[in-house]
Write a protein that holds these residues in place. Sequence first.
Motif, PDB file in Angstrom:
ATOM      1  N   ALA A 118      17.337   8.607  -6.837  1.00 20.10           N
ATOM      2  CA  ALA A 118      17.817   9.555  -5.822  1.00 20.10           C
ATOM      3  C   ALA A 118      16.919   9.537  -4.589  1.00 20.10           C
ATOM      4  CB  ALA A 118      17.914  10.963  -6.404  1.00 20.10           C
ATOM      5  N   VAL A 119      15.607   9.447  -4.787  1.00 21.06           N
ATOM      6  CA  VAL A 119      14.668   9.385  -3.664  1.00 21.06           C
ATOM      7  C   VAL A 119      14.879   8.088  -2.882  1.00 21.06           C
ATOM      8  CG1 VAL A 119      12.217   9.167  -3.049  1.00 21.06           C
ATOM      9  CG2 VAL A 119      12.964  10.946  -4.652  1.00 21.06           C
ATOM     10  N   GLN A 120      15.077   6.982  -3.586  1.00 23.81           N
ATOM     11  CA  GLN A 120      15.334   5.714  -2.906  1.00 23.81           C
ATOM     12  C   GLN A 120      16.642   5.775  -2.111  1.00 23.81           C
ATOM     13  OE1 GLN A 120      14.618   2.080  -5.291  1.00 23.81           O
ATOM     14  NE2 GLN A 120      13.672   3.475  -6.781  1.00 23.81           N
ATOM     15  N   LEU A 121      17.645   6.459  -2.653  1.00 22.71           N
ATOM     16  CA  LEU A 121      18.904   6.634  -1.933  1.00 22.71           C
ATOM     17  C   LEU A 121      18.676   7.440  -0.657  1.00 22.71           C
ATOM     18  CD1 LEU A 121      21.988   6.231  -1.815  1.00 22.71           C
ATOM     19  CD2 LEU A 121      22.201   8.330  -3.184  1.00 22.71           C
ATOM     20  N   LEU A 122      17.879   8.499  -0.761  1.00 22.49           N
ATOM     21  CA  LEU A 122      17.547   9.292   0.424  1.00 22.49           C
ATOM     22  C   LEU A 122      16.861   8.435   1.489  1.00 22.49           C
ATOM     23  CD1 LEU A 122      16.300  12.559  -1.282  1.00 22.49           C
ATOM     24  CD2 LEU A 122      18.220  12.385   0.324  1.00 22.49           C
TER      25      LEU A 122
END
Length: 194
Positions: A28-32
């Motif tokens: 999720a952080v990488q997607l952000l």
Amino acid sequence: MAGHFEATPGGASVALDEVEIAILRSLAVQLLELIGPGDEPADGEDPLAALFAEGPSEPPTDPALARLFPEAYGDEDKELREASSEFRRFTENDLRTRKRDDALAVVRTLDALAPVADDGAVLSLTTAECHHWLGALNDLRLTIGTRLEVSDEDEGQDGSLYRLPDSDPRKPMVMAYLWLGALQETLVETLMPD
């Protein structure tokens, strides 16, 4: 990673171990990071003006971003390209905000988990949080699938994704891709009316 969502009154829940929590949060952080920061109004800037800010008119060059923010009408001819460009200019900022909100909801709900026995936790989501999670799970699968160059033939039960040797460097991401798909499917099922 065999966890699956189950319906609860007012939402859904899933048991996750520490590794699953870490993987979901990291993705999720990488997607952000991929989606990029939001366009918050600067100090003293009119927030209403930010609502009417125009977005980009050209599609992203990164294939994963192009999959997350596709052309609205295709690019077969000049007229369709112009219509897609105009549509993107007025919608992409809002779409980016929604995708960012979905991924942030995943991070925040995971960060709020209280550990239980056996180094895991039960994630309980409200219906609104379920919708954010569905959006984020879908975006994660689209992104990973694009990076892996997954085709429809690869995804079937007899597809090549299920037959990758352990030595294949794509194997960890393929396993994450398939697991996210199972989570997404069970979450959809919990939200279906009886």
